[in-house]
Design a protein around this motif. Structure first.
Motif, PDB file in Angstrom:
ATOM      1  N   LEU A 197      34.611  33.828  50.633  1.00 30.91           N
ATOM      2  CA  LEU A 197      35.245  35.142  50.511  1.00 30.91           C
ATOM      3  C   LEU A 197      34.711  35.937  49.332  1.00 30.91           C
ATOM      4  N   VAL A 198      34.091  35.262  48.371  1.00 32.02           N
ATOM      5  CA  VAL A 198      33.565  35.936  47.177  1.00 32.02           C
ATOM      6  C   VAL A 198      32.070  35.628  47.091  1.00 32.02           C
ATOM      7  N   PRO A 199      31.199  36.604  47.366  1.00 31.17           N
ATOM      8  CA  PRO A 199      29.753  36.356  47.269  1.00 31.17           C
ATOM      9  C   PRO A 199      29.345  35.960  45.858  1.00 31.17           C
ATOM     10  N   GLN A 200      28.311  35.166  45.782  1.00 36.85           N
ATOM     11  CA  GLN A 200      27.840  34.697  44.487  1.00 36.85           C
ATOM     12  C   GLN A 200      27.337  35.865  43.637  1.00 36.85           C
ATOM     13  N   GLY A 201      27.724  35.861  42.359  1.00 37.49           N
ATOM     14  CA  GLY A 201      27.308  36.912  41.429  1.00 37.49           C
ATOM     15  C   GLY A 201      28.216  38.114  41.402  1.00 37.49           C
ATOM     16  N   THR A 202      29.370  38.051  42.090  1.00 38.34           N
ATOM     17  CA  THR A 202      30.299  39.182  42.085  1.00 38.34           C
ATOM     18  C   THR A 202      31.017  39.268  40.744  1.00 38.34           C
ATOM     19  N   PRO A 203      31.071  40.460  40.098  1.00 35.16           N
ATOM     20  CA  PRO A 203      31.822  40.606  38.830  1.00 35.16           C
ATOM     21  C   PRO A 203      33.300  40.280  39.013  1.00 35.16           C
ATOM     22  N   SER A 204      33.922  39.845  37.948  1.00 32.09           N
ATOM     23  CA  SER A 204      35.320  39.402  38.028  1.00 32.09           C
ATOM     24  C   SER A 204      36.255  40.518  38.470  1.00 32.09           C
ATOM     25  N   PHE A 205      36.025  41.750  38.010  1.00 33.74           N
ATOM     26  CA  PHE A 205      36.952  42.830  38.341  1.00 33.74           C
ATOM     27  C   PHE A 205      36.805  43.281  39.807  1.00 33.74           C
ATOM     28  N   LEU A 206      35.722  42.874  40.475  1.00 32.99           N
ATOM     29  CA  LEU A 206      35.525  43.230  41.874  1.00 32.99           C
ATOM     30  C   LEU A 206      35.936  42.120  42.837  1.00 32.99           C
ATOM     31  N   MET A 207      36.308  40.959  42.306  1.00 32.17           N
ATOM     32  CA  MET A 207      36.633  39.833  43.177  1.00 32.17           C
ATOM     33  C   MET A 207      37.801  40.108  44.120  1.00 32.17           C
ATOM     34  N   PRO A 208      38.937  40.677  43.655  1.00 27.25           N
ATOM     35  CA  PRO A 208      40.028  40.957  44.600  1.00 27.25           C
ATOM     36  C   PRO A 208      39.610  41.903  45.725  1.00 27.25           C
ATOM     37  N   LEU A 209      38.803  42.913  45.362  1.00 28.15           N
ATOM     38  CA  LEU A 209      38.342  43.852  46.382  1.00 28.15           C
ATOM     39  C   LEU A 209      37.406  43.172  47.372  1.00 28.15           C
ATOM     40  N   MET A 210      36.528  42.283  46.889  1.00 29.07           N
ATOM     41  CA  MET A 210      35.608  41.591  47.771  1.00 29.07           C
ATOM     42  C   MET A 210      36.337  40.633  48.706  1.00 29.07           C
ATOM     43  N   VAL A 211      37.400  39.995  48.189  1.00 29.16           N
ATOM     44  CA  VAL A 211      38.207  39.115  49.042  1.00 29.16           C
ATOM     45  C   VAL A 211      38.847  39.912  50.172  1.00 29.16           C
ATOM     46  N   LEU A 212      39.350  41.103  49.842  1.00 28.55           N
ATOM     47  CA  LEU A 212      39.960  41.956  50.866  1.00 28.55           C
ATOM     48  C   LEU A 212      38.929  42.405  51.894  1.00 28.55           C
TER      49      LEU A 212
END
Length: 224
Positions: free
Chosen positions: A129-144
């Motif tokens: 659900l979280v691509p490698q190298g994703t910044p921490s503040f973008l993780m919730p958005l990437m999961v969604l």
């Protein structure tokens, strides 16, 4: 106008309230010559080469040690291209142009992939659900985003196949309705354009079968 136009895709022919047009899929097997099954021919050898090519490619995509893991996707390709090709003949119902048919193919596959992945590879499914190298503040958005993308996969598979099959048939129908009011010269151009569109539709029938089975294979490879 639109109702009468789209009515060519409705399974309206029925007996005892049972739509008979859906029988085009099993009855289409009768079009295959008997000798195709019992005697080798150019067509059977060609089909064997296609199956071998698909097996090699799907095995690479799946990255599975089981050599027969590709049989379900080859069968899926065979079923779809068989129905798409039948729909090119006049007065034969195109079952693959309906979401009822396409969702029946895509939804059970997706549900089985998800059930197997979440039950047997739970950590891998969460990390996916979280691509490698994703910044921490973008993780919730990437999961969604990844969750929504995962949920709409069976719908996109079904709509892509149905829309591509119904679009070409609608164009052929619209052009054929203008034939009675055209002159001889324009009628010749109309027949030529219909012939070229039929060749295009044959290519679309093959390509969409390949796209559907390839995407299904890619979705299955993500849970390994």
């Amino acid at each position: 106008m639109m109702t009468s136009l789209f009515s060519i895709f409705e399974p309206s022919s029925s007996i005892f309230n049972s739509p008979l047009n859906w029988l085009s899929t099993p009855l289409g097997i009768l079009f295959i010559p008997y000798l195709f099954w019992v005697s080798p021919s150019r067509w059977s050898l060609l089909w064997a080469k296609i199956i071998f090519y698909l097996h090699t490619e799907f095995k690479t995509l799946l990255k599975s040690p089981h050599k027969m893991g590709t049989i379900i996707f080859i069968s899926l390709f065979s079923l779809i291209i068989f129905n798409n090709s039948l729909g090119l003949f006049p007065y034969i119902f195109t079952s693959s142009s309906h979401l009822v048919m396409t969702l029946t193919l895509s939804l059970p596959l997706w549900v089985s992939f998800m059930a197997y992945g979440w039950l047997n590879h739970t950590k891998h499914m969460f990390t996916h659900l979280v691509p490698q190298g994703t910044p921490s503040f973008l993780m919730p958005l990437m999961v969604l985003i990844e969750t929504i993308s995962n949920l709409i996969r069976p719908g996109t598979l079904a709509v892509r196949l149905a829309a591509n099959m119904i679009a070409g048939h609608l164009i052929l129908t619209l052009l054929s309705q203008t034939g009675s009011s055209l002159s001889f010269a324009l009628l010749f151009l109309l027949l030529l354009s219909q012939f070229l569109l039929l060749i295009l539709e044959t290519a679309v029938a093959i390509i969409q079968s390949y796209v559907f089975s390839t995407l299904s294979t890619l979705y299955a490879s993500e849970i390994n």
